[in-house]
Design an enzyme around this catalytic site. Structure first.
Site: not given
Ligand code: COA
Length: 338
Positions: A122, A265, A295
Site C-alpha cells: 500500500c 492511503h 482500500n
Molecule cells: N462482517 C461481520 N462480522 C465480521 C466481519 C465482517 N465482515 N469481519 C469480522 N467480523 C467479526 C469477527 O469474526 C469478530 O467476531 P467475534 O467477536 O464473534 O469473534 C468481530 O466481528 C470482531 O472482529 P475484529 O477482527 O476484532 O473486528 P475489528 O473491529 O478489528 O474490525 C477490521 C476488523 C478488519 C475492519 C479492522 O481490524 C481493520 O480495519 N483493520 C485494519 C486492516 C487494514 O487496514 N488492512 C490493510 C492495511 S493497508
C-alpha cells in the site's frame, strides 16, 4: 530561502488520472455472499462500495493501469512518446517476468521508455514518488509517469471465512505525470520511508505451504489469498500514521496547517479520523473516499488526488503530503510543493 534549496531541478505534477473497473460491488452484494452486513462494514470501516475487476474477461491490472496512464497523459496534454520512465507501483503483477510496466509502455505507445514494477504494497505509490523524484534530480529523465494499480479482490475469499479482508479491498488504478521544471521551488520538501519486516505476516499472500507462518500452518492453510491480522494492522496504522506525518512536518519545518492537502492511503475511515483529530485538521484538508472505493492498495493515494483534481481543488502553489502504510510492514510520506 525555499525549503528544498538543495534541489538541482524542480519537479512538478502536470497530470493526474484514474481508471476503475465497470463493476461496483456494494455492501448489500456482499451480504448475499457471506455472513456480514452493510451496517457492520460501514461502522467498522466507512466503506459503502468498491469496484471489482472482471479478470476473466481481460480486466486485469494491466488494463486498469493502461486506462489510468492514458487519462493521466491526456490531463498533462502529453503524448506517450514524451515519457522517459514509467514506474508501476503494484502488488498484483500479472507475471513475475516480464514486468507488467513493460507491457504497459508498449500498450500505450510510449516507445522505449524505461519501465519496471515497484512492489511496496500500500506504500507503493508514495515510495515510487520519492524514487521518481530522486531519479529526476540525478538522471536525464524529464517526464516520468508514476502509476499505482492493484486488483486485490483476486486475492481475497468472498465467503464468511474470508470476510475480514473481503470487505476491505477494491480494484483501481491512478497516477501522475511528473515533469522537470526550472522552478526549483516545486518538488519534494520532505519525505520518509520505513519498514518493519519482523511483522511480515501481519499482511501476506503465501504462494506455497513453506510461506505460511507457524499459526497458519496449524489453522489457515489457504494459499494465494491474503492472510491479515486485522486488529494488529489497525493498531499499527493508527499510531504510525500520525507519527510519520509529524516527523515529516518537523523535518521539513512546515506546520500541519501549512499543508493544503493530506492525501492519505484509504484503509479504514477510523484510522483517517484519528489522524485528523491528532493534528486538528479540517475535513477538507484530509479527503476521504474509502466509502466509494474501499482500500485499493497502491492506487488508493493517487485516487484521492484524482478526486481533488476533479473537484478543482488542486492548484499550483499548494503543499500536498502523500501518506502510505501497509504490508511489509511499510510506512512513509512524500511532501510536495506543487
Ligand atoms: N462482517 C461481520 N462480522 C465480521 C466481519 C465482517 N465482515 N469481519 C469480522 N467480523 C467479526 C469477527 O469474526 C469478530 O467476531 P467475534 O467477536 O464473534 O469473534 C468481530 O466481528 C470482531 O472482529 P475484529 O477482527 O476484532 O473486528 P475489528 O473491529 O478489528 O474490525 C477490521 C476488523 C478488519 C475492519 C479492522 O481490524 C481493520 O480495519 N483493520 C485494519 C486492516 C487494514 O487496514 N488492512 C490493510 C492495511 S493497508
Amino acid at each position: 530561502m525555499p525549503i528544498n534549496a538543495n534541489a538541482l531541478s524542480g519537479v512538478e505534477i502536470v497530470g493526474i488520472g484514474a481508471h476503475t473497473p465497470d463493476k461496483v460491488l456494494t455492501n448489500k452484494d456482499l451480504e448475499s455472499m457471506m455472513d456480514t452486513s452493510d451496517e457492520w462494514i460501514q461502522q467498522r470501516t466507512g466503506i459503502k462500495q468498491r469496484y471489482r475487476a472482471d479478470h476473466e474477461n481481460g480486466e486485469t491490472v494491466l488494463y486498469l493501469a493502461k486506462g489510468a496512464l492514458e487519462k493521466t497523459l491526456a490531463d498533462a496534454k502529453m503524448a506517450p512518446t514524451d515519457l522517459d520512465l514509467v514506474i508501476l507501483a503494484t502488488m498484483s503483477q500479472e507475471m513475475t517476468c516480464p514486468p507488467t510496466a513493460c507491457r504497459l509502455v508498449n500498450m500505450v505507445g510510449a516507445g522505449n521508455a524505461g519501465a519496471w514494477d515497484f512492489s511496496a504494497a500500500c506504500c507503493g505509490f508514495v515510495f515510487a514518488m520519492n524514487n521518481a523524484y530522486g531519479l529526476m534530480q540525478t538522471g536525464n529523465y524529464n517526464n516520468v509517469a508514476v502509476i499505482g494499480a492493484d486488483t486485490l479482490t483476486q486475492s481475497v475469499e468472498f465467503n464468511t471465512h474470508g470476510r475480514g479482508a473481503a470487505i476491505l479491498f477494491g480494484d483501481a488504478a491512478a497516477g501522475v505525470i511528473l515533469r522537470k521544471t526550472d522552478d526549483t521551488s516545486k518538488g519534494i520538501l520532505g519525505q520518509a520511508m520505513h519498514s518493519d519486516g519482523a511483522r511480515w505476516d501481519d499482511l501476506y499472500i503465501p504462494k506455497t505451504v513453506h510461506d505460511l507462518n507457524e499459526a497458519d500452518r496449524e489453522g489457515n492453510t489457504q494459499l494465494n489469498v491474503l492472510h491479515m491480522n486485522g486488529a494488529g494492522v489497525f493498531r499499527f496504522a493508527v499510531g504510525t500514521f500520525s507519527k510519520v506525518i509529524g516527523d515529516t512536518l518537523d523535518a521539513a519545518g512546515v506546520s500541519a496547517d501549512e499543508v493544503d492537502h493530506y492525501v492519505c492511503h484509504q484503509s479504514n475511515r477510523r484510522i483517517l479520523d484519528a489522524a485528523k483529530e491528532r493534528f486538528g485538521l479540517a475535513d477538507e484538508k484530509l479527503h476521504v473516499n474509502i466509502d466509494r472505493f474501499g482500500n485499493t492498495v497502491a492506487a488508493s493515494v493517487p485516487l484521492v488526488l484524482n478526486d481533488l483534481r476533479e473537484a478543482g481543488r488542486v492548484h499550483a502553489g499548494q503543499r500536498v503530503m502523500f501518506v502510505g502504510f501497509g504490508g511489509g510492514l511499510t510506512w512513509g510520506t512524500s511532501l510536495w510543493q506543487i
